[in-house]
Write a protein that holds these residues in place. Structure first.
Motif, PDB file in Angstrom:
ATOM      1  N   MET A 557       2.902  14.788   8.550  1.00 61.78           N
ATOM      2  CA  MET A 557       4.130  14.231   9.136  1.00 61.78           C
ATOM      3  C   MET A 557       4.069  12.703   9.182  1.00 61.78           C
ATOM      4  N   ALA A 558       5.249  12.085   9.294  1.00 59.99           N
ATOM      5  CA  ALA A 558       5.310  10.623   9.283  1.00 59.99           C
ATOM      6  C   ALA A 558       6.437  10.132  10.183  1.00 59.99           C
ATOM      7  N   PRO A 559       6.272   8.920  10.738  1.00 58.69           N
ATOM      8  CA  PRO A 559       7.371   8.347  11.522  1.00 58.69           C
ATOM      9  C   PRO A 559       8.596   8.144  10.636  1.00 58.69           C
ATOM     10  N   GLY A 560       9.778   8.328  11.235  1.00 59.84           N
ATOM     11  CA  GLY A 560      11.013   8.184  10.470  1.00 59.84           C
ATOM     12  C   GLY A 560      11.607   9.525  10.070  1.00 59.84           C
ATOM     13  N   MET A 561      10.806  10.604  10.089  1.00 54.66           N
ATOM     14  CA  MET A 561      11.354  11.941   9.814  1.00 54.66           C
ATOM     15  C   MET A 561      12.183  12.380  11.020  1.00 54.66           C
ATOM     16  N   GLU A 562      13.065  13.361  10.800  1.00 56.66           N
ATOM     17  CA  GLU A 562      13.839  13.944  11.897  1.00 56.66           C
ATOM     18  C   GLU A 562      13.278  15.319  12.203  1.00 56.66           C
TER      19      GLU A 562
END
Ligand SMILES: [Zn+2]
Length: 643
Positions: A557-562
């Motif tokens: 997972m990564a920041p910026g995903m919803e």
């Protein structure tokens, strides 16, 4: 309504400088310049200003403030300076912007002209927008920061320029400011002459729904809380809250032992239209919180340390200021390397005084400290960027996005310095066998004589020397090690020295609970390693951060995903937390469905450690030094029956 610029320098120097430094400006008290600011269109997000400067024929460069005190950054809102017109002898004077310096305007003063007339408008953003200045007005209140409407001659020192200003308010609006008033009539205020430094340091709060509260009744030096709110119901501090704020004023005096202001004005804007923020000044502070500060317990808990923080700056930041931040004017770049003192010590004492004054309970202070220590201890970005670099890069980090902040780091010199100064406090206590504390450093460094506004700059050496005068110790090494550390982990020695240790359990942290409610966030960084905006909040369901090395990071997972779903069900805070609890007793991974751009993907997180929230736990047999640190110092102020 008028500014005049008076250059207080030796005549010989003036002669040498008049061509190269000041261009064509010739200011004297007898021939003053003037400024009128008109806020009657504030609700339409436009501030009007007119200036009249005495001039001499020839070329002149005027500048718009670029480096804003307290913001430590080149954030002067030049993009919103509009309607700029110059005139002399009744004729328009053409202007030209310097092609390299967007803040500089060049004009040629005609041979017959004695004055230059200037008109300009400042467009205050109606909405908060990352790249622009924060909004300074709503339909019902406004904050006038004079730097948004003023020009001054390039190359001058702000201390050397004397201004007389005036202000026109919307009908029926009241106001508060530390800038001394000469007279007022029918919504028009004439101010006493002030230096450009003092003018820019003295914002004005004004609004339709307005209330003044005396925070030091009977004292010669007045302390006033001026509250402007977007509606009448927000103007509702309780008698207990007023007592705590009065206690704050008393505690600050007990701590520093002197004051460096003629009066002190807490300007407080209660509005949801401006981001929560505060900016310090010598004799006042510009504090902005949500409208529900005195109505909603979560908002109150989240923001009650703002007034203590900003007012501590009158001593630490305004009176004593790092040499790199004590600039001659607003065009000279600021250097932030000592912000771990300017902001860091203020952050420490801001929270200590919040507790000493009763605005927070000691338990609440500890929960906040636990949350701070935990997130900093889990900050992988320290592997590449030391704390010193967060201070040096302040001018770019204030604008940094939240996404990816655990790897980038942010303005960590605020919170991490709480840990450093706490540790220093406990070392002084240990080395002096309980006779002294960091309070003694503050009294020595920030106290002295009670004076009006005064600036005494300092260097790293001055800090080390004064610390040594309080308690001999290798303070140079102490600070350097903590400033240059690449971890792992945050400096937690102060927490342990004060009788506590950082622990995690499945009971929510009180500070985190208030932060989640007030900031529309779900914080599972110590379990899955993610922080997510709640679906009902303004930012949707964005995953704000994924801690590098955490289970969510390892799952991809990564920041910026919803975030979309948890174990096949549409996500919500309780759905996510329930899944974490259930996974504790199971071998099944937690499955998170996330949207990444136009694509959906499922991430299987193999985590079975349950919910984890930080707290401080007393170390058996050790003295509770934290309790001593937040103990009230001043006599107890009575709760007012009326205020
Ligand atoms: Zn600050």
């Amino acid at each position: 309504m008028r500014i005049y610029l008076q250059v207080r320098i030796a005549a010989a120097l003036l002669l040498m400088c008049v061509a190269s430094c000041f261009g064509a400006v010739a200011q004297t008290k007898e021939d003053p310049a003037r400024i009128d600011v008109d806020l009657r269109d504030a609700a339409r997000y436009i501030f009007h200003a007119q200036m009249s400067l005495p001039v001499k024929p020839g070329p002149l460069t005027l500048v718009y403030p670029k480096w804003i005190p307290g913001e430590h950054s080149p954030t002067g809102p030049i993009v919103d300076l509009t309607g700029l017109k110059f005139a002399a002898d009744g004729k328009e004077v053409p202007w030209r912007r310097d092609s390299a310096d967007m803040y500089a305007f060049q004009v040629e003063i005609p041979s017959s002209a004695a004055r230059l007339e200037i008109k300009l408008d400042y467009l205050s953003p109606a909405e908060a927008n990352g790249s622009r200045e924060h909004p300074s007005a709503t339909p019902k209140l406004a904050l006038l920061n004079w730097y948004t409407v003023v020009l001054y001659p390039q190359g001058t020192r702000s201390d050397d320029l004397t201004y007389v200003a005036s202000l026109r308010l919307p009908v029926g609006w009241k106001y508060g400011t530390a800038l001394p008033v000469a007279k007022e009539q029918g919504g028009e205020i004439d101010f006493e002459p002030a230096s450009l430094t003092t003018l820019i340091d003295s914002p004005v709060i004004t609004g339709q729904y307005f209330r003044d509260v005396d925070l030091s009744p009977g004292e010669a030096i007045k302390h006033t809380l001026h509250i402007a709110a977007d509606g009448p119901t927000g103007l509702a501090p309780s008698a207990t809250e007023v007592q705590h704020l009065r206690q704050l004023v008393a505690e600050e005096y007990a701590l520093f032992g002197a004051r460096h202001y003629r009066r002190y004005d807490f300007l407080l804007s209660l509005t949801d239209r401006m981001p929560p923020d505060g900016v310090e000044h010598h004799e006042s502070s510009d504090n902005r919180t949500p409208e529900g500060l005195f109505l909603d317990p979560d908002i109150r808990e989240m923001h009650m340390d703002l007034l203590p923080h900003e007012s501590v700056h009158s001593w630490n930041g305004k009176y004593r200021r790092p040499a790199g931040l004590a600039t001659r004017n607003y065009q000279e770049p600021m250097k932030g390397e000592l912000l771990w003192v300017y902001e860091g010590l203020t952050q420490y004492y801001g929270q200590v005084l919040t507790a000493r004054s009763g605005l927070w309970t000691p338990e609440r202070f500890r929960e906040n400290l636990a949350a701070t220590a935990a997130y900093l201890n889990d900050r992988p970005g320290r592997a590449w960027r030391d704390l010193q670099d967060t201070a040096v890069s302040a001018q770019i980090l204030y604008g940094a996005p939240e996404e990816g902040s655990s790897w980038r780091r942010g303005v960590d010199y605020y919170d991490e310095s709480i840990l450093i100064w706490l540790e220093a406090d406990t070392i002084i206590e240990r080395e002096t066998k309980g006779k002294k504390s960091l309070d003694d450093f503050c009294r020595k460094f920030h106290g002295g004589e009670t004076t009006g506004p005064k600036l005494v700059s300092y260097t790293f050496e001055d800090v080390v020397r004064t610390m040594n005068e309080v308690a001999p110790y290798d303070w140079r090494t102490f600070f350097e090690q903590r400033l240059k550390s690449h971890g792992p982990g945050a400096p937690l020695g102060g927490i342990e020295n004060s009788g506590w240790k950082l622990v995690f359990n499945d009971t929510m942290n009180d500070h985190a609970r208030a932060a989640e409610a007030a900031e529309f966030i779900v914080d599972e960084q110590f379990s899955l390693g993610i922080r997510v905006h709640t679906a009902g909040g303004p930012a949707g369901s964005e995953i704000v951060d994924v801690i590098p090395g955490s289970p969510a990071d390892r799952a991809g997972m990564a920041p910026g995903m919803e975030l979309v779903a948890v174990n096949g069900r549409k996500w919500g805070p309780e759905i996510l937390r329930d899944a974490i609890r259930r996974a504790n007793d199971s071998k099944q991974p937690i499955e998170l469905l996330a949207q990444n751009g136009d694509y959906f993907e499922s991430y299987r997180i193999d985590y079975h450690g349950g919910e984890r929230y930080p707290h401080l736990e007393a170390i058996g047999g050790k003295v509770d030094l934290l309790g001593e640190i937040v103990r009230r110092r001043a006599g107890e102020v009575a709760t007012p029956a009326k205020f």
